[in-house]
Design a protein around this motif. Structure first.
Motif, PDB file in Angstrom:
ATOM      1  N   GLU A 107     -13.699  39.455   4.269  1.00 47.51           N
ATOM      2  CA  GLU A 107     -14.190  38.446   5.205  1.00 47.51           C
ATOM      3  C   GLU A 107     -15.657  38.128   4.916  1.00 47.51           C
ATOM      4  OE1 GLU A 107     -14.729  38.233   9.909  1.00 47.51           O
ATOM      5  OE2 GLU A 107     -12.970  39.372   9.214  1.00 47.51           O
ATOM      6  N   ILE A 108     -15.976  36.840   4.879  1.00 46.66           N
ATOM      7  CA  ILE A 108     -17.375  36.455   4.650  1.00 46.66           C
ATOM      8  C   ILE A 108     -18.022  36.317   6.024  1.00 46.66           C
ATOM      9  CG2 ILE A 108     -18.929  34.744   3.648  1.00 46.66           C
ATOM     10  CD1 ILE A 108     -16.628  34.031   1.724  1.00 46.66           C
ATOM     11  N   THR A 109     -18.974  37.188   6.307  1.00 45.66           N
ATOM     12  CA  THR A 109     -19.584  37.146   7.644  1.00 45.66           C
ATOM     13  C   THR A 109     -20.859  36.312   7.610  1.00 45.66           C
ATOM     14  OG1 THR A 109     -20.490  39.309   7.090  1.00 45.66           O
ATOM     15  CG2 THR A 109     -18.551  39.266   8.548  1.00 45.66           C
ATOM     16  N   ASP A 110     -22.016  36.967   7.644  1.00 44.14           N
ATOM     17  CA  ASP A 110     -23.269  36.204   7.718  1.00 44.14           C
ATOM     18  C   ASP A 110     -23.724  35.683   6.361  1.00 44.14           C
ATOM     19  OD1 ASP A 110     -23.433  38.859   7.145  1.00 44.14           O
ATOM     20  OD2 ASP A 110     -25.451  39.119   7.929  1.00 44.14           O
ATOM     21  N   GLU A 111     -23.522  36.464   5.309  1.00 43.49           N
ATOM     22  CA  GLU A 111     -23.951  35.995   3.991  1.00 43.49           C
ATOM     23  C   GLU A 111     -23.009  36.513   2.901  1.00 43.49           C
ATOM     24  OE1 GLU A 111     -27.374  37.784   2.218  1.00 43.49           O
ATOM     25  OE2 GLU A 111     -27.331  39.457   3.603  1.00 43.49           O
ATOM     26  N   LEU A 112     -23.121  35.926   1.726  1.00 42.14           N
ATOM     27  CA  LEU A 112     -22.257  36.335   0.617  1.00 42.14           C
ATOM     28  C   LEU A 112     -22.689  37.700   0.095  1.00 42.14           C
ATOM     29  CD1 LEU A 112     -22.083  32.955  -1.280  1.00 42.14           C
ATOM     30  CD2 LEU A 112     -20.121  34.174  -0.324  1.00 42.14           C
ATOM     31  N   ARG A 113     -21.702  38.553  -0.220  1.00 40.76           N
ATOM     32  CA  ARG A 113     -22.005  39.865  -0.805  1.00 40.76           C
ATOM     33  C   ARG A 113     -21.237  40.016  -2.122  1.00 40.76           C
ATOM     34  NH1 ARG A 113     -24.234  42.589   3.697  1.00 40.76           N
ATOM     35  NH2 ARG A 113     -23.696  41.437   5.566  1.00 40.76           N
ATOM     36  N   ARG A 114     -21.524  41.101  -2.823  1.00 40.57           N
ATOM     37  CA  ARG A 114     -20.887  41.310  -4.140  1.00 40.57           C
ATOM     38  C   ARG A 114     -19.362  41.276  -4.055  1.00 40.57           C
ATOM     39  NH1 ARG A 114     -24.188  46.024  -7.268  1.00 40.57           N
ATOM     40  NH2 ARG A 114     -26.239  45.102  -7.090  1.00 40.57           N
ATOM     41  N   LYS A 115     -18.813  41.937  -2.994  1.00 34.57           N
ATOM     42  CA  LYS A 115     -17.347  42.025  -2.857  1.00 34.57           C
ATOM     43  C   LYS A 115     -16.708  40.637  -2.744  1.00 34.57           C
ATOM     44  CE  LYS A 115     -17.554  42.185   2.092  1.00 34.57           C
ATOM     45  NZ  LYS A 115     -17.436  42.867   3.325  1.00 34.57           N
ATOM     46  N   ASN A 116     -17.500  39.644  -2.328  1.00 39.12           N
ATOM     47  CA  ASN A 116     -16.937  38.311  -2.128  1.00 39.12           C
ATOM     48  C   ASN A 116     -16.604  37.595  -3.434  1.00 39.12           C
ATOM     49  OD1 ASN A 116     -19.090  38.182   0.648  1.00 39.12           O
ATOM     50  ND2 ASN A 116     -16.862  38.284   0.752  1.00 39.12           N
ATOM     51  N   VAL A 117     -16.853  38.251  -4.548  1.00 39.62           N
ATOM     52  CA  VAL A 117     -16.430  37.687  -5.829  1.00 39.62           C
ATOM     53  C   VAL A 117     -14.902  37.546  -5.850  1.00 39.62           C
ATOM     54  CG1 VAL A 117     -16.148  39.822  -7.174  1.00 39.62           C
ATOM     55  CG2 VAL A 117     -16.959  37.745  -8.290  1.00 39.62           C
TER      56      VAL A 117
ATOM     57  N   VAL B 275       0.850  -1.202   0.000  1.00 42.37           N
ATOM     58  CA  VAL B 275       0.000   0.000   0.000  1.00 42.37           C
ATOM     59  C   VAL B 275       0.881   1.246   0.000  1.00 42.37           C
ATOM     60  CG1 VAL B 275      -1.778   1.266   1.261  1.00 42.37           C
ATOM     61  CG2 VAL B 275      -1.826  -1.234   1.216  1.00 42.37           C
ATOM     62  N   GLU B 276       0.595   2.155  -0.956  1.00 44.45           N
ATOM     63  CA  GLU B 276       1.338   3.425  -1.023  1.00 44.45           C
ATOM     64  C   GLU B 276       0.374   4.576  -0.819  1.00 44.45           C
ATOM     65  OE1 GLU B 276       3.363   3.685  -4.770  1.00 44.45           O
ATOM     66  OE2 GLU B 276       4.617   1.952  -4.301  1.00 44.45           O
ATOM     67  N   LYS B 277       0.835   5.651  -0.202  1.00 45.90           N
ATOM     68  CA  LYS B 277      -0.022   6.818   0.025  1.00 45.90           C
ATOM     69  C   LYS B 277       0.663   8.076  -0.491  1.00 45.90           C
ATOM     70  CE  LYS B 277      -2.342   5.067   4.155  1.00 45.90           C
ATOM     71  NZ  LYS B 277      -3.734   4.982   3.847  1.00 45.90           N
ATOM     72  N   GLN B 278      -0.173   8.990  -1.015  1.00 43.12           N
ATOM     73  CA  GLN B 278       0.331  10.306  -1.431  1.00 43.12           C
ATOM     74  C   GLN B 278      -0.582  11.352  -0.808  1.00 43.12           C
ATOM     75  OE1 GLN B 278      -0.371   8.869  -5.644  1.00 43.12           O
ATOM     76  NE2 GLN B 278       0.759  10.762  -5.899  1.00 43.12           N
ATOM     77  N   GLU B 279      -0.059  12.533  -0.610  1.00 42.94           N
ATOM     78  CA  GLU B 279      -0.892  13.617  -0.074  1.00 42.94           C
ATOM     79  C   GLU B 279      -0.808  14.836  -0.975  1.00 42.94           C
ATOM     80  OE1 GLU B 279       0.187  14.299   4.002  1.00 42.94           O
ATOM     81  OE2 GLU B 279      -1.083  12.638   4.665  1.00 42.94           O
ATOM     82  N   ARG B 280      -1.950  15.515  -1.158  1.00 45.83           N
ATOM     83  CA  ARG B 280      -1.992  16.736  -1.960  1.00 45.83           C
ATOM     84  C   ARG B 280      -2.841  17.783  -1.226  1.00 45.83           C
ATOM     85  NH1 ARG B 280       1.413  14.484  -3.954  1.00 45.83           N
ATOM     86  NH2 ARG B 280       1.892  13.922  -6.102  1.00 45.83           N
ATOM     87  N   GLU B 281      -2.427  19.054  -1.351  1.00 44.71           N
ATOM     88  CA  GLU B 281      -3.169  20.138  -0.689  1.00 44.71           C
ATOM     89  C   GLU B 281      -4.471  20.412  -1.439  1.00 44.71           C
ATOM     90  OE1 GLU B 281      -2.756  24.887   0.283  1.00 44.71           O
ATOM     91  OE2 GLU B 281      -1.113  23.866  -0.726  1.00 44.71           O
ATOM     92  N   LEU B 282      -5.571  20.593  -0.691  1.00 44.20           N
ATOM     93  CA  LEU B 282      -6.878  20.877  -1.309  1.00 44.20           C
ATOM     94  C   LEU B 282      -7.128  22.378  -1.380  1.00 44.20           C
ATOM     95  CD1 LEU B 282      -9.117  18.302   0.589  1.00 44.20           C
ATOM     96  CD2 LEU B 282      -8.682  18.284  -1.869  1.00 44.20           C
ATOM     97  N   ILE B 283      -7.958  22.786  -2.355  1.00 49.13           N
ATOM     98  CA  ILE B 283      -8.472  24.158  -2.377  1.00 49.13           C
ATOM     99  C   ILE B 283      -9.910  24.057  -1.878  1.00 49.13           C
ATOM    100  CG2 ILE B 283      -9.020  26.164  -3.801  1.00 49.13           C
ATOM    101  CD1 ILE B 283      -6.987  25.105  -5.830  1.00 49.13           C
ATOM    102  N   LEU B 284     -10.222  24.817  -0.835  1.00 47.59           N
ATOM    103  CA  LEU B 284     -11.569  24.776  -0.238  1.00 47.59           C
ATOM    104  C   LEU B 284     -12.265  26.110  -0.453  1.00 47.59           C
ATOM    105  CD1 LEU B 284     -10.525  23.119   3.138  1.00 47.59           C
ATOM    106  CD2 LEU B 284     -11.557  21.974   1.197  1.00 47.59           C
ATOM    107  N   CYS B 285     -13.589  26.057  -0.550  1.00 47.27           N
ATOM    108  CA  CYS B 285     -14.384  27.281  -0.716  1.00 47.27           C
ATOM    109  C   CYS B 285     -14.294  28.124   0.560  1.00 47.27           C
ATOM    110  CB  CYS B 285     -15.835  26.890  -1.006  1.00 47.27           C
ATOM    111  SG  CYS B 285     -16.948  28.291  -1.071  1.00 47.27           S
ATOM    112  N   ASP B 286     -14.007  29.432   0.410  1.00 46.98           N
ATOM    113  CA  ASP B 286     -13.896  30.329   1.578  1.00 46.98           C
ATOM    114  C   ASP B 286     -15.223  30.449   2.316  1.00 46.98           C
ATOM    115  OD1 ASP B 286     -11.274  30.884   1.141  1.00 46.98           O
ATOM    116  OD2 ASP B 286     -11.603  32.812   0.148  1.00 46.98           O
ATOM    117  N   ASN B 287     -16.327  30.176   1.610  1.00 45.85           N
ATOM    118  CA  ASN B 287     -17.633  30.361   2.251  1.00 45.85           C
ATOM    119  C   ASN B 287     -18.163  29.069   2.878  1.00 45.85           C
ATOM    120  OD1 ASN B 287     -20.057  31.810   2.899  1.00 45.85           O
ATOM    121  ND2 ASN B 287     -21.052  30.687   1.249  1.00 45.85           N
ATOM    122  N   CYS B 288     -18.285  28.005   2.074  1.00 47.54           N
ATOM    123  CA  CYS B 288     -18.946  26.796   2.595  1.00 47.54           C
ATOM    124  C   CYS B 288     -17.983  25.642   2.843  1.00 47.54           C
ATOM    125  CB  CYS B 288     -20.055  26.362   1.645  1.00 47.54           C
ATOM    126  SG  CYS B 288     -19.416  25.743   0.084  1.00 47.54           S
ATOM    127  N   ASN B 289     -16.686  25.854   2.599  1.00 46.23           N
ATOM    128  CA  ASN B 289     -15.663  24.826   2.838  1.00 46.23           C
ATOM    129  C   ASN B 289     -15.785  23.616   1.896  1.00 46.23           C
ATOM    130  OD1 ASN B 289     -13.378  24.804   4.431  1.00 46.23           O
ATOM    131  ND2 ASN B 289     -14.170  23.189   5.769  1.00 46.23           N
TER     132      ASN B 289
END
Ligand code: SF4
Ligand code: SF4
Length: 203
Positions: free
Chosen positions: A175-185, A116-130
């Motif tokens: 920063e994404i606080t309570d909800e998504l806004r235009r600037k969060n693009v 058994v061999e294993k590799q690891e790679r870094e993920l890109i996650l959504c800033d809002n919902c992960n």
């Protein structure tokens, strides 16, 4: 007592004076023939952790697990389950991430965990919902493949901003606080969250 048929007797005499059809391995050297399909070998520099080989592996010898807490994708390849079909090599998106070698008989062992061999790679996650977008290496591979066209995607532009540190990750404006806004693009968002922001921009 039955006597051997003449044909069998002839074959036995011929085989006494002909070379063996089988290889003398492991007593002698194993010489793989052209097109031999042995153990798949991963090239760490060219595997981007995209999941394609796991999706085409018939016996599920390749599996992926994603940890959104650590942001790491773990790719596990169990060569004890491999049937040497070559699908992983054929469908690898980079064309060089995994190649079948000429090792096969050397996989014989008493402890299957050594296969058994294993590799690891870094993920890109959504800033809002992960949500998982993909791996960072996969995204870099797409940049290299598409060139400047890649930046017609707002996700890639936001990642470029992040990479060049045009906006800081701790920028309170983003920063994404309570909800998504235009600037969060300008945040790194998954397609679902990105769609919500785009709808806000258009409305
Ligand atoms: S398809 Fe190729 S690049 Fe993608 S995870 Fe498999 S070996 Fe790596
Ligand atoms: S050779 Fe076939 S069975 Fe083995 S890891 Fe690749 S896809 Fe899976």
């Amino acid at each position: 007592m039955k006597y051997p048929k003449l044909r069998e007797l002839k074959e036995a005499i011929i085989s006494l004076f002909s070379k063996p059809y089988t290889l003398p391995y492991p007593k002698g050297e194993f010489k793989p023939f052209t097109g031999y399909r042995g153990k798949p070998v991963v090239d760490e520099d060219n595997c981007v952790g995209c999941e394609t080989c796991a999706n085409v592996c018939p016996p599920n010898a390749i599996v992926f697990s994603d940890n959104t807490e650590t942001g790491i994708r773990t790719i596990t390849r169990d060569y004890g389950q491999c049937i040497f079909c070559g699908q992983c090599e054929e469908h690898c998106i980079t064309g060089k991430g995994v190649k079948l070698s000429d090792e096969l008989f050397d996989l014989s062992c008493l402890d299957r965990s050594v296969l058994v061999e294993k590799q690891e790679r870094e993920l890109i996650l959504c800033d809002n919902c992960n949500a998982i977008i993909t791996t960072r290496d996969h995204m870099r591979f797409i940049y290299d493949k598409l060139g400047p066209i890649a930046y017609s995607s707002v996700l890639n532009l936001s990642m470029l901003n992040q990479r060049l540190k045009i906006t800081k990750s701790d920028d309170t404006d983003l920063e994404i606080t309570d909800e998504l806004r235009r600037k969060n693009v300008f945040n790194v968002l998954c397609p679902n969250c990105n769609r919500k922001v785009q709808v806000k921009i258009l409305s």
